[in-house]
Design a protein around this motif. Structure first.
Motif, PDB file in Angstrom:
ATOM      1  N   GLU A 150       0.842  -1.203   0.000  1.00 44.43           N
ATOM      2  CA  GLU A 150       0.000   0.000   0.000  1.00 44.43           C
ATOM      3  C   GLU A 150       0.876   1.251   0.000  1.00 44.43           C
ATOM      4  OE1 GLU A 150      -0.528  -2.567   2.207  1.00 44.43           O
ATOM      5  OE2 GLU A 150      -2.314  -3.371   1.231  1.00 44.43           O
ATOM      6  N   SER A 153       2.544   1.607  -3.314  1.00 41.63           N
ATOM      7  CA  SER A 153       1.540   2.043  -4.290  1.00 41.63           C
ATOM      8  C   SER A 153       1.379   3.564  -4.239  1.00 41.63           C
ATOM      9  CB  SER A 153       0.205   1.353  -3.987  1.00 41.63           C
ATOM     10  OG  SER A 153      -0.809   1.870  -4.783  1.00 41.63           O
ATOM     11  N   GLU A 154       1.271   4.108  -3.034  1.00 40.00           N
ATOM     12  CA  GLU A 154       1.139   5.559  -2.867  1.00 40.00           C
ATOM     13  C   GLU A 154       2.405   6.281  -3.314  1.00 40.00           C
ATOM     14  OE1 GLU A 154      -0.146   6.776   1.040  1.00 40.00           O
ATOM     15  OE2 GLU A 154      -1.623   5.148   1.105  1.00 40.00           O
ATOM     16  N   LYS A 155       3.547   5.772  -2.903  1.00 41.14           N
ATOM     17  CA  LYS A 155       4.826   6.430  -3.203  1.00 41.14           C
ATOM     18  C   LYS A 155       5.072   6.517  -4.713  1.00 41.14           C
ATOM     19  CE  LYS A 155       9.789   6.139  -2.316  1.00 41.14           C
ATOM     20  NZ  LYS A 155      10.854   5.453  -1.593  1.00 41.14           N
TER      21      LYS A 155
END
Length: 189
Positions: A150, A153-155
Motif C-alpha cells: 500500500e 503504491s502511494e509512493k
C-alpha cells in the motif's frame, strides 16, 4: 575478489607494520563483539577470541607464499566463529556437537562458501544498480525498507496495492535476468 584495502593491509602486515595491524584490529573488532555477544558471550570474551584470531591471521600472513583468497573480514569472522563455538562447547553453553560442526564446516570450506556468497552479493548489487527506476526503488522499499505494498503504491503513484504488486513481480523478473546473466558470465571467466 580481494579488495584494495585488504591487499594494502596484508602488504603492510608482511612488513610488520604495527600501524596496519592496529588498523586491522580496530576495523573488524565491532563485528566480532557482535558475533560473540549475540551468542551467549561477553565483550571480554570477544576480545580474547578476536586477539587469538588476529594473531593467527598475522602468523598466516608471515608465511612464505601466503595468498589472501577472501576478504580479511571473512577470514577473521570464520576463525572467530570457530573459536567461539569451541569455547561455548568447553563451557557447556553450546548444545550442538562441535565435532560434527568441524567436520562439515572446516575453515577453508566455510571461507570458500562465504567468499562465494560475497561474490553473489556483489553481482546482485551490480544487477540492482543496472535495474533502473522505478524497479530498483520498489524492490529496495519492499525488501530492504520493509514498506507495505500500500505504501509503495502511494509512493510510486499506482492506483492500488495489486498494481504495485504486479509491477514488483515484473521488476523481480528483470532483476533475475540481469543477475543470472551476470552470474553466469562470471562463472565462465
Amino acid at each position: 575478489m580481494v579488495y584494495y584495502f585488504d591487499e594494502l593491509i596484508v602488504s603492510e602486515i608482511k612488513k610488520k607494520n604495527e600501524v596496519a595491524l592496529r588498523e586491522l584490529y580496530k576495523t573488524h573488532y565491532p563485528m566480532i563483539v557482535n558475533l560473540v555477544r549475540s551468542n551467549n558471550g561477553t565483550e571480554e570474551e570477544a576480545k580474547d577470541v578476536y586477539q587469538e584470531a588476529v594473531i593467527a591471521f598475522y602468523e598466516k600472513v608471515q608465511q612464505q607464499g601466503f595468498v589472501l583468497t577472501c576478504k580479511i573480514k571473512t577470514y577473521l569472522y570464520a576463525v572467530c566463529r570457530r573459536l567461539w563455538l569451541k569455547r561455548l562447547a568447553e563451557k557447556k553453553r553450546y548444545h550442538g556437537n562441535i565435532e560434527e560442526t568441524e567436520t562439515f564446516l572446516g575453515i577453508e570450506e566455510e571461507m570458500s562458501t562465504i567468499a562465494e556468497n560475497e561474490n553473489k552479493f556483489a553481482s546482485m548489487r551490480e544487477s540492482m544498480s543496472g535495474l533502473g527506476e522505478p524497479c530498483r526503488g520498489i524492490i529496495e522499499d519492499f525488501y530492504i525498507h520493509d514498506l507495505s505494498m500500500e505504501a509503495i503504491s502511494e509512493k510510486f503513484g499506482y492506483t492500488n496495492a495489486d498494481n504495485a504488486k504486479n509491477q514488483k513481480y515484473k521488476c523481480l523478473q528483470r532483476l533475475k535476468k540481469l543477475f543470472f546473466a551476470k552470474y553466469k558470465n562470471e562463472d565462465l571467466s
